[in-house]
Design an enzyme around this catalytic site. Structure first.
Site, PDB file in Angstrom:
ATOM      1  N   ASP A  81       0.890  -1.195   0.303  1.00 55.93           N
ATOM      2  CA  ASP A  81      -0.088   0.170  -0.692  1.00 55.93           C
ATOM      3  C   ASP A  81       1.262   1.254  -0.071  1.00 55.93           C
ATOM      4  O   ASP A  81       1.595   1.087  -0.546  1.00 55.93           O
ATOM      5  CB  ASP A  81      -0.771  -0.319   0.928  1.00 55.93           C
ATOM      6  CG  ASP A  81      -2.025   0.683   0.949  1.00 55.93           C
ATOM      7  OD1 ASP A  81      -2.570   2.145   0.740  1.00 55.93           O
ATOM      8  OD2 ASP A  81      -3.024   0.411   1.227  1.00 55.93           O
ATOM      9  N   HIS A 115       1.440   2.531  -3.604  1.00 60.86           N
ATOM     10  CA  HIS A 115       0.254   2.972  -3.617  1.00 60.86           C
ATOM     11  C   HIS A 115       0.676   4.123  -4.487  1.00 60.86           C
ATOM     12  O   HIS A 115       0.661   5.202  -5.424  1.00 60.86           O
ATOM     13  CB  HIS A 115      -1.006   2.679  -3.237  1.00 60.86           C
ATOM     14  CG  HIS A 115      -1.471   1.305  -2.915  1.00 60.86           C
ATOM     15  ND1 HIS A 115      -3.146   1.153  -2.585  1.00 60.86           N
ATOM     16  CD2 HIS A 115      -1.254   0.017  -3.639  1.00 60.86           C
ATOM     17  CE1 HIS A 115      -3.245  -0.215  -3.085  1.00 60.86           C
ATOM     18  NE2 HIS A 115      -2.105  -0.701  -3.771  1.00 60.86           N
TER      19      HIS A 115
END
Length: 341
Positions: A81, A115
């Protein structure tokens, strides 16, 4: 199968601590966030390697929440992430706590898969300020510099200074400001479609977030899906942003909606698609100074929306575009002032 009554834990939580040193350690395979300093101060993070699988749900590398006086340096992140993420609580609980993340230096860090390389949000309800990011590299990161929030968060993100950033092979945006964050993966899956958010002006209240007073200098990006994306709220634009001295090679250039007092200076956008290099919608007081582009593009700038006004262009080379400026969806030539070469 029994339903579990607990959430996946973070690997290392430092709650209300002082004088912290994390140095020369590898952290990997965390159930959720890997490192989570919370309401702590006087933190040094140095020479760390943080590793999670690319598919790890909520597998953030470092989430710095409501902390102050922090140095993060010479560390590597390769996670599922966000890589290096600034937070300060979520919604009403975060606003009630009222503890911004502040006085932070991030330098000489590398982020591979994540991300976002350097991220603020979306849980930034206590605010974030006085943050300096220097000499960092993002390689294969979904988004490079990622600022994300949504209505209901509240909080003010301000006084952010970013300098000397190198990026390569960014599937999404090199630089992103998005006030419609919807907790979705930043890159669409094959065949996936997403409807755009409904746009309507709502009353400004304590749950209205703000992005303001942010300066980003000296960025080189070799390959991105989109160079720059700015999407503010009708009632609270992204404002007072300076983007200076950049060369970004991307499939698409700039998309800006609901921005105010934004300057691009000495920015070169080398785009592959045949659409406009710059798309500006319902934005005001936009300064384009020496913004250059690849030769022979069909359209340099598309201005749209009745609220677009005060767009100033200095040094536009009309010889390089067959149709330099177009006006759509209620925008008129009065919105733009141009000095050409």
């Amino acid at each position: 199968e029994d339903v579990k009554d607990f959430l996946r834990p973070n690997m290392l939580v430092l709650d209300r601590c002082k004088k912290i040193l994390l140095e020369g350690v590898t952290f990997q395979n965390s159930p959720a966030w890997c490192l989570h300093p919370l309401m702590s101060e006087d933190i040094t993070i140095r020479n760390l390697y943080v590793k999670n699988p690319w598919y790890a749900q909520n597998g953030d590398g470092l989430d710095l929440e409501s902390c102050k006086n922090v140095v993060i340096e010479n560390s590597v992140f390769d996670v599922g992430d966000d890589g290096i993420c600034i937070k300060s609580g979520r919604d009403e609980e975060g606003r009630k706590r009222g503890m911004p993340t502040e006085n932070v230096i991030v330098k000489n860090c590398t982020v591979y898969h994540a991300h976002g390389g350097f991220v603020i949000g979306s849980e930034m309800s206590g605010g974030a300020r006085n943050i300096y990011v220097n000499d960092c590299t993002f390689i294969g990161t979904d988004i490079g510099l990622r600022f994300k929030t949504t209505r209901g968060r509240g909080g003010i993100v301000e006084n952010i200074y970013i300098n000397n950033i190198t990026m390569k092979d960014i599937p999404g945006e090199a630089i992103l400001f998005d006030m419609y964050y919807a907790a979705q993966d930043p890159i669409l899956l094959a065949g996936e479609q997403r409807a755009p958010p409904r746009v309507e002006a709502l009353p400004v209240g304590e749950g209205t977030p703000q992005f303001r007073d942010i300066q980003i200098n000296n960025v080189v990006c070799n390959g991105a899906g989109k160079a720059i994306f700015v999407r503010g709220l009708p009632e609270m634009n992204v404002k007072n942003i300076v983007l200076k001295d950049m060369v970004i090679q991307a499939q698409e250039g700039l998309d800006m909606t609901e921005g105010s007092n934004i300057t691009l200076q000495n920015v070169k956008l080398i785009t592959e698609n045949k659409g406009p290099v710059l798309n500006i919608h319902n934005s005001q007081n936009i300064n384009l100074r020496g913004v250059s582009y690849a030769p022979s593009v069909p359209v340099y700038l598309n201005v749209s929306g009745e609220k677009s006004a005060g767009i100033k262009i200095e040094g536009l080379d009309k010889k390089s575009a067959t149709g330099p400026i177009q006006y759509t969806f209620g925008a008129t030539e009065k919105a733009v002032q141009s000095t050409s070469n």
